[in-house]
Design an enzyme around this catalytic site. Structure first.
Site, PDB file in Angstrom:
ATOM      1  N   GLU A  39      85.052 -35.142  89.843  1.00 45.12           N
ATOM      2  CA  GLU A  39      85.471 -34.521  88.593  1.00 45.12           C
ATOM      3  C   GLU A  39      85.327 -33.018  88.802  1.00 45.12           C
ATOM      4  O   GLU A  39      84.264 -32.565  89.234  1.00 45.12           O
ATOM      5  CB  GLU A  39      84.588 -34.963  87.428  1.00 45.12           C
ATOM      6  N   ARG A 265      73.616 -44.154  95.786  1.00 44.68           N
ATOM      7  CA  ARG A 265      73.857 -42.743  96.074  1.00 44.68           C
ATOM      8  C   ARG A 265      72.700 -42.180  96.898  1.00 44.68           C
ATOM      9  O   ARG A 265      71.624 -42.756  96.969  1.00 44.68           O
ATOM     10  CB  ARG A 265      74.033 -41.968  94.778  1.00 44.68           C
ATOM     11  N   LYS A 275      73.948 -32.836  88.994  1.00 43.74           N
ATOM     12  CA  LYS A 275      74.754 -31.662  88.646  1.00 43.74           C
ATOM     13  C   LYS A 275      74.113 -30.893  87.493  1.00 43.74           C
ATOM     14  O   LYS A 275      74.072 -29.672  87.491  1.00 43.74           O
ATOM     15  CB  LYS A 275      76.152 -32.109  88.204  1.00 43.74           C
TER      16      LYS A 275
END
Length: 566
Positions: A39, A265, A275
RNA sequence: UACCCGGUGGUGUAAUAGGCAACACAACUGGUUUUGGUCCAGUCAUUCGAGGUUCGAGUCCUCGCCGGGUAGCCA
């Protein structure tokens, strides 16, 4: 590591095994296509590197392609500058999506048409509930949800309303298009999920063309299908969404729908890959920016001097699984050293200089000495270093009182100066006020040129040095873990993760570097012998002087011994 | 309490159709070395628990235990 090398005989991870099964049952009719779907609302970090390596790596392994697709379905936080930064980071890592650059926003019309298809099939409806009501109607983990009052609207009414949503007739948040699945489903994600929300926002690519935007679930699988993705590899948090992913492709009656496979992850000790939290560090000024060399962002690591190949090797080495593991930071550091050791040219750099005067070396005299550029690579050749009466050595290489097993310089003891002579410390000069050692007066053995003694006596200690004549001063930045805690996100209640920041993550030194380093150019990586790997800081080096970043220290077994003694 | 997913040495990842638990990193020993780097050798686990199937189970079945995720009009 060679990602394009088929791993025939080698061990496969669970994704590769699944793909090989699919390949086998497809009997030659399947081409492997993956995608990396960021994104564009932030910068890439170490966690993304793993996803990139997996997706591009799998594609290469099975002779397929990997698309770069920006998942830009939420204009409220996406920007073109992130698109460009992400592309740059992926290229830097060493991957190429060729012409296969896509945007989910490029599929808005197709998605819209599919939505009407579902409405026509009676599988989607326009819902007038507001967000709060939707939440209440959804039920809980243990209680089933309640049907929306609009759930049984007729097809024509739904179509009309949906078209008016698309035409921009309604205010933000007043209606949604929802899939008609099952409000009693044990999977919460299947309780009539929202497909479209009304959001009159400026989209970085489609601007004001669309007043409605698809939700992730509605957009992602379909984007995969449009691009012919065979395997949609994503992280564990989407596992719960797989039933919905599959519901959409089934009900759209798509042929050869993509298969979603989830993996854990990347989590690494002493750092973060969130983030939101990284943004917090930047915005609160805990770091100098997204490219602060202590940041786990690709920009940060690039500036720090970390070779992209080391990052990829690291990702390959730690493997892929579904277990939520945390990788020890030393693994990354090791991957960096492993990559640099055979490649980096050796240089001398004295981080914390202390003056040495060779009292029996004639004043004004100097000589050049040949030094090997890289003992791991004879093709790297040699260079000349200057030897003179006044030198600088590392403060840490001198002790007034030698602890056990300390092989370096001590009053009355002899060490070798690498590639040069053996010297003995005769006298220690201190600042009368502070007591600090300011100079060591030593004598050299003229017969020990090259460090070889003429009488065969053993001189165990060997230290690096630079000449006072042609060495130059430079700033050297020593980085340590950004966080002092191996698990920065674990905080005692009421505390913020920033309390785990390591106050010593950056230490600035005024170093003395050998002359050859003056011509260092950005991107070059050196090993300062006995110290670590360094690179020129591209941002802060300039007319005012050179700045070097420490990429990673050398393994230091002496430090280990000393630590153990405490 | 519903659903989904996990659990193999200190840390990760493996274990071809059930068939001697392997590799890497860390740690510890020792060796080589003009970088206390590199390199080399050695040491370090009966696979969460209990049953079951089987000549044989880390792998299959059952029941537990522990951990993670899910109730955005975020992705």
């Amino acid at each position: 590591m060679d990602l394009s090398k088929p791993r025939g005989g080698e061990r496969r991870n669970f994704i590769e095994r699944a793909i090989e099964e699919d390949l086998a049952s497809a009997d030659g009719s399947m081409e492997i296509t993956t995608r990396f779907p960021p994104e564009p609302n932030g910068f890439l970090h170490l966690g993304h590197a793993k996803a990139i390596c997996i997706n591009f790596g799998i594609a290469a392994t099975y002779g397929g392609v990997c698309n770069l697709r920006f998942d830009d379905t939420n204009p409220s936080r996406e920007e073109t500058r992130y698109v460009e930064a992400i592309k740059e980071d992926i290229r830097w890592l060493g991957f190429d999506w060729h012409e296969r650059l896509f945007f989910a926003s490029g599929y808005f019309q197709q998605l819209y048409d599919w939505a009407e298809f579902l409405i026509n099939k009676g599988k989607a409806y326009v819902c007038d509930l507001d967000p709060d009501e939707i939440r209440k109607f959804r039920g809980t983990f243990t209680e089933s949800g309640k049907d929306s009052p609009n759930r049984d609207r007729g097809v024509e009414e739904n179509l009309d309303l949906f078209r008016r949503m698309r035409a921009g007739e309604f205010a933000d948040g007043t209606r949604t298009l929802r899939a008609k699945i099952d409000m009693a489903s044990p999977h919460l994600v299947l309780r009539d999920p929202v497909m479209y929300r009304i959001m009159k926002a400026d989209h970085h690519r489609t601007r004001d063309e669309w007043p409605i935007y698809p939700m992730y679930d509605w957009a992602h699988g379909q984007s995969d299908a449009i691009e012919g993705i065979s395997h949609s590899l994503c992280s564990l948090e989407f596992e719960n969404h797989r039933p919905l992913y599959d519901w959409y492709t089934e009900n759209l009656e798509l042929e050869s729908p993509p298969r979603q496979i989830e993996f854990a992850r990347l989590e690494v000790t002493y750092t973060l890959t969130s983030k939101r939290k990284l943004r917090h560090l930047v915005e609160e000024g805990h770091v100098s920016g997204w490219d602060d060399p202590r940041m786990p962002t690709l920009k940060g690591m690039r500036r720090r001097g970390v070779p992209p190949e080391a990052i990829c090797n690291f990702c390959e080495e730690v493997g892929v699984a579904k277990f939520r593991s945390t990788i020890d930071m030393v693994r990354l550091e090791n991957a960096i050293r492993d990559h640099l050791n055979p490649r980096a040219l050796r240089r001398f750099g004295v981080l914390d200089p202390i003056k040495v005067v060779i009292t029996n070396y004639p004043e004004g005299q100097q000589e050049t000495i040949e030094a090997i550029n890289n003992p791991e690579d004879s093709a790297a050749g040699t260079r000349q270093v200057t030897f003179s009466r006044e030198l600088w050595i590392e403060r840490a290489d001198f002790r007034e009182e030698a602890p056990r097993k300390f092989f370096r310089l001590v009053p009355g003891r002899e060490v070798r100066l690498r590639y040069a002579y053996c010297i003995t410390c005769d006298e220690v000069v201190k600042d009368p006020d502070s007591g600090e050692v300011v100079e060591l007066r030593c004598s050299y053995d003229p017969q020990s040129s090259g460090g070889r003694t003429s009488d065969g006596r053993k001189v165990k200690g060997i230290i690096h040095w630079v000449s006072a004549i042609d060495s130059f001063e430079a700033e050297v930045r020593i980085y340590d873990h950004l966080f002092a805690s191996p698990r920065p996100e674990e905080v005692t209640e009421g505390q913020d993760f920033t309390t785990n920041l390591n106050p010593d993550s950056l230490i600035v030194k005024r170093a003395r570097l050998e002359a050859a380093l003056e011509s260092a150019s950005p991107g070059e990586r050196f090993q300062f012998e006995r110290v670590g790997y360094f690179t020129l800081d591209e941002v802060d080096s300039g007319a005012a002087g050179a700045v070097f970043n420490r990429i990673v220290a050398l393994r230091d077994s002496w430090a280990k011994i000393e630590k153990r003694k405490k």
